[in-house]
Design an enzyme around this catalytic site. Structure first.
Site, PDB file in Angstrom:
ATOM      1  N   ASP A  57       0.817  -1.210   0.000  1.00 18.26           N
ATOM      2  CA  ASP A  57       0.000   0.000   0.000  1.00 18.26           C
ATOM      3  C   ASP A  57       0.851   1.260   0.000  1.00 18.26           C
ATOM      4  OD1 ASP A  57      -1.324  -0.463   3.365  1.00 18.26           O
ATOM      5  OD2 ASP A  57       0.576   0.402   2.704  1.00 18.26           O
ATOM      6  N   LYS A  79      -4.590   4.129  -3.232  1.00 14.45           N
ATOM      7  CA  LYS A  79      -5.020   5.261  -4.039  1.00 14.45           C
ATOM      8  C   LYS A  79      -3.804   5.872  -4.710  1.00 14.45           C
ATOM      9  CE  LYS A  79      -7.454   7.433  -1.131  1.00 14.45           C
ATOM     10  NZ  LYS A  79      -8.323   8.148  -0.245  1.00 14.45           N
ATOM     11  N   MET A 194      -2.730  10.125  11.035  1.00  6.29           N
ATOM     12  CA  MET A 194      -3.718  10.597  10.050  1.00  6.29           C
ATOM     13  C   MET A 194      -4.410  11.878  10.513  1.00  6.29           C
ATOM     14  SD  MET A 194      -5.416   6.925   8.981  1.00  6.29           S
ATOM     15  CE  MET A 194      -5.259   6.076  10.543  1.00  6.29           C
TER      16      MET A 194
END
Ligand code: SAH
Length: 291
Positions: A57, A79, A194
């Protein structure tokens, strides 16, 4: 060193450490650490050397992927370039599909797979599909990344508790379930994963819950990579300073007096930029002398 010698050295390590065989049809769910390949575990390196397919990832550093066995399929599951991110379920199904084909499947994740890494969900999907798996913990960025910024997550003179918290929910908002007051009162050091996008909300919640506006904050970006940056600020100024500096994600936000230890413990800047380290960053000597 030529390749045969490297292979010889690695085989010696492998047998001395009695590392397990990566069996066909298995999935290994492995933490890659915060970025520096030197922070990989021997199990992680063993997996990279034997996997048929590596599903990684966004947080896994390119320098780590270069350690994959030549000929391994290296597949991105995240992504990138504005494309929508594959659904978690699709990633799990992909792991299952490869394993059922008899491949050695390495699922490689940034930091530790079981800390804000959705490793638990993927492992449960493997259980449901009856795929055998191994979990290899990694150095989590909230501990290892901080160490590269010269910030110990605990220090006897500062904190006997530290909290890891996520600043981001699946939907993109700050999680409602966080009890900011309990956190502010109970955890002298808080490490937010995050959290960069929601810094204004996070810092104002902590100040409303009683944390001092002057409390030190560090924003540690791309920790342990060649691009590491650290911004030292305060709770009141953090959101503005982060926006003005444009410090990039991924980043950790560290709130608490532990940040002051950087003045003494920023070993990386001392080594690379000749920064002078302060042997008494908490001014304990001065406090003792005046007591
Ligand atoms: N499982 C990972 C965390 C994944 S959540 C771990 O154990 O570290 C993603 C968040 O981790 C990022 O938003 C950031 O807050 C943090 N992170 C991961 N790698 C980082 C790094 N090298 N530098 C700074 N923050 C990092």
């Amino acid at each position: 060193m030529s390749r045969p010698n490297l292979t010889f050295a690695w085989n010696a390590v492998r047998s001395a450490a009695e590392l397990p065989q990566f069996e066909p049809g298995w999935v290994w769910l492995v933490g890659a650490g915060p970025g520096d390949p030197g922070l990989l575990t021997l199990h992680a390196l063993n997996a990279l050397q034997h996997a048929d397919i590596v599903v990684y990832d966004a947080l896994v550093d390119d320098s780590i992927l270069k350690l994959a066995r030549p000929g391994a399929v290296v597949e991105y599951a995240g992504k990138r370039g504005g494309k929508p991110s594959p659904k978690q379920r699709d990633i799990s199904l992909r792991l299952i599909e490869w394993a059922r084909k008899g491949k050695r499947v390495l699922r490689l994740k940034g930091g530790d797979p079981f800390l804000f890494g959705r490793g638990g969900e993927e492992a449960l999907a493997l259980v449901a599909a009856q795929i055998p798996f191994r979990v290899v913990p990694g150095v989590t960025s909230g501990v290892g990344g901080l160490a590269y910024a010269g910030i110990p997550a605990t220090h006897r003179d500062i904190n006997h508790a530290v909290t890891f918290v996520t600043g981001h929910m699946a939907g993109g908002d700050v999680p409602d379930s966080i009890n900011w007051r309990a956190l502010a009162e109970g955890s002298p050091v808080i490490v937010v994963y995050m959290g960069l996008k929601h810094l204004p909300r996070i810092t104002s919640e902590l100040m409303s819950a009683g944390r001092s506006a002057d409390e030190p904050v560090a924003i540690v970006s791309q920790a342990s990579t060649a691009r590491q940056q650290v911004l030292e600020t305060t709770l009141a100024r953090a959101a503005d300073d982060a926006a003005t500096s444009g410090i990039p994600a991924p980043a950790l936000i560290v709130v608490g007096e532990a940040v002051r230890l950087r003045a003494g413990l920023d070993w990386l800047s001392a080594a690379t930029q000749g920064r002078k380290l302060d042997p008494d960053p908490l001014r304990t000597k001065a406090k003792r002398d005046t007591a």
